[in-house]
Design a protein around this motif. Structure first.
Motif, PDB file in Angstrom:
ATOM      1  N   ILE A  50     122.430  24.480 128.715  1.00  0.00           N
ATOM      2  CA  ILE A  50     122.247  24.659 127.226  1.00  0.00           C
ATOM      3  C   ILE A  50     120.456  23.655 126.738  1.00  0.00           C
ATOM      4  CG2 ILE A  50     122.716  23.926 125.104  1.00  0.00           C
ATOM      5  CD1 ILE A  50     125.880  23.799 125.836  1.00  0.00           C
ATOM      6  N   GLY A  51     120.149  22.709 127.900  1.00  0.00           N
ATOM      7  CA  GLY A  51     119.216  22.330 126.993  1.00  0.00           C
ATOM      8  C   GLY A  51     118.491  22.820 128.009  1.00  0.00           C
ATOM      9  N   THR A  52     118.150  23.909 128.961  1.00  0.00           N
ATOM     10  CA  THR A  52     117.496  24.015 129.852  1.00  0.00           C
ATOM     11  C   THR A  52     117.225  25.744 128.431  1.00  0.00           C
ATOM     12  OG1 THR A  52     118.031  23.766 131.776  1.00  0.00           O
ATOM     13  CG2 THR A  52     116.445  26.401 131.581  1.00  0.00           C
ATOM     14  N   ILE A  53     117.848  25.945 127.691  1.00  0.00           N
ATOM     15  CA  ILE A  53     117.213  27.331 127.352  1.00  0.00           C
ATOM     16  C   ILE A  53     117.153  27.057 125.947  1.00  0.00           C
ATOM     17  CG2 ILE A  53     118.622  29.098 126.386  1.00  0.00           C
ATOM     18  CD1 ILE A  53     119.376  29.650 128.946  1.00  0.00           C
ATOM     19  N   THR A  59     109.606  27.503 123.236  1.00  0.00           N
ATOM     20  CA  THR A  59     108.639  28.413 123.719  1.00  0.00           C
ATOM     21  C   THR A  59     108.162  29.398 123.169  1.00  0.00           C
ATOM     22  OG1 THR A  59     109.481  28.099 125.841  1.00  0.00           O
ATOM     23  CG2 THR A  59     108.114  26.392 126.000  1.00  0.00           C
ATOM     24  N   THR A  60     109.201  30.287 122.915  1.00  0.00           N
ATOM     25  CA  THR A  60     109.384  31.679 122.480  1.00  0.00           C
ATOM     26  C   THR A  60     109.491  30.948 120.899  1.00  0.00           C
ATOM     27  OG1 THR A  60     111.400  32.002 122.690  1.00  0.00           O
ATOM     28  CG2 THR A  60     109.980  32.460 125.005  1.00  0.00           C
ATOM     29  N   SER A  61     108.869  33.097 120.869  1.00  0.00           N
ATOM     30  CA  SER A  61     109.150  32.979 119.335  1.00  0.00           C
ATOM     31  C   SER A  61     109.886  34.817 119.141  1.00  0.00           C
ATOM     32  CB  SER A  61     107.347  33.911 118.464  1.00  0.00           C
ATOM     33  OG  SER A  61     107.714  34.138 117.463  1.00  0.00           O
ATOM     34  N   THR A  66     105.547  36.878 123.651  1.00  0.00           N
ATOM     35  CA  THR A  66     104.513  35.485 123.987  1.00  0.00           C
ATOM     36  C   THR A  66     103.866  36.192 124.958  1.00  0.00           C
ATOM     37  OG1 THR A  66     106.708  33.737 123.907  1.00  0.00           O
ATOM     38  CG2 THR A  66     104.600  33.214 125.117  1.00  0.00           C
ATOM     39  N   TYR A  67     103.643  36.623 125.609  1.00  0.00           N
ATOM     40  CA  TYR A  67     103.279  37.257 126.636  1.00  0.00           C
ATOM     41  C   TYR A  67     102.764  39.348 126.470  1.00  0.00           C
ATOM     42  CZ  TYR A  67     103.279  33.081 128.891  1.00  0.00           C
ATOM     43  OH  TYR A  67     103.761  31.702 129.084  1.00  0.00           O
TER      44      TYR A  67
END
Length: 304
Positions: A50-53, A59-61, A66-67
């Protein structure tokens, strides 16, 4: 006989030992310790996941990729669209083209003006091709984004408003063509006519992405006949004021500009492969992707 009883008793004793108060070889406190261990262990793993997600989401919108440095140029698609891109029908047999008509009716339903009345969602843009309309940043700081209305009447003979069969009953089939959506994509009109067939030069103008349809094989050119194009201001292209697209969250009601293509004099009984292309500085083609900036369709008008 006694051995069988002893064996049976040994199995029952393993499941539940009444003397030692053990279930499957463990006491209640032992089972409780194991349960607590696995609850903590798997809870720790779940916490890491959960922390990783959550870090990834930070970092994403939600509003823009993002890229986008490896996003391919947009595809060109059409309606009606069949599984093998083959259109076959008999003009005097409505059952043979009923599915095509239904597909076009369904697709064009959202382009009816009664579905574009809300002034908070839609606005009237320039009635002729003009520069892109920039509507702020790709987030909710400016609120939702309005979109340009697109009048179905602009599709002329292929609008379905005057001819409910879109020309199929006369052997003059129509296609509705659009450029697929890409968030923030701004198509650039061609700077020169070098890459555009001479027949399409008359449709080249500022702030417009022209399209052109032609027979795929040289020997089929005379069988194709006249091709008519319908769109905004009677142009055969996509006007730039409908771009950029801000995504489903900010523009859920977005309407792509359309171009209608009608083949008015196809050779009956002859199978024709037709290729349609959009032309622009940042529209490229790829032999491995037949829908990148273009599409192919096979048409056969049958004889009853």
């Amino acid at each position: 006989m006694s051995r069988g009883k002893e064996s049976d008793g040994g199995w029952k004793k393993f499941v539940w030992d009444s003397e030692k108060k053990e279930f499957l070889g463990r006491t209640g406190s032992s089972w409780l310790k194991i349960l607590a261990f696995y609850v903590v262990f798997y809870g720790f793993l779940a916490g890491i996941f959960i922390g990783t997600i959550q870090v990834l989401l930070l970092t994403t919108s939600s509003y823009k990729p993002t890229y986008q440095d490896r996003v391919a140029p947009p595809g060109l698609s059409h309606t009606p669209k069949t599984l093998k891109a083959e259109i076959e029908f008999t003009h005097d047999d409505p059952k043979t083209y009923e599915e095509y008509i239904n597909a076009m009716d369904k697709f064009l339903l959202k382009y009816n003006l009664e579905n574009q009345k809300d002034g908070l969602l839609f606005e009237d843009c320039e009635p002729k091709p003009s520069i892109p309309v920039m509507r702020g940043s790709l987030d909710q700081s400016d609120g939702g984004k309005r979109v340009c209305r697109f009048n179905r009447e602009w599709l002329g003979n292929c609008s379905g408003l005057h001819d409910r069969t879109y020309g199929y009953s006369e052997g003059k089939p129509c296609f509705i063509v659009k450029i697929n959506r890409i968030v923030s994509y701004l198509p650039q009109p061609p700077q020169t006519n070098d890459s555009i067939p001479p027949e399409a030069h008359e449709r080249v103008q500022p702030n417009l992405i022209p399209i052109h349809c032609a027979a795929k094989k040289e020997e089929d050119k005379d069988k194709l006949g006249q091709v008519n194009y319908f769109g905004m201001n009677s142009t055969g292209g996509f006007p730039l004021q409908y771009y950029p697209y801000y995504g489903k969250l900010l523009q859920p009601q977005y309407l792509q500009p359309l171009v209608a293509v009608q083949f008015t004099n196809l050779t009956v009984g002859s199978e024709l492969r037709i290729e349609c292309k959009a032309y622009g500085e940042n529209i490229k083609y790829n032999d491995k992707d037949r829908y990148q900036g273009r599409f192919e369709v096979k048409i056969l008008v049958k004889v009853r």
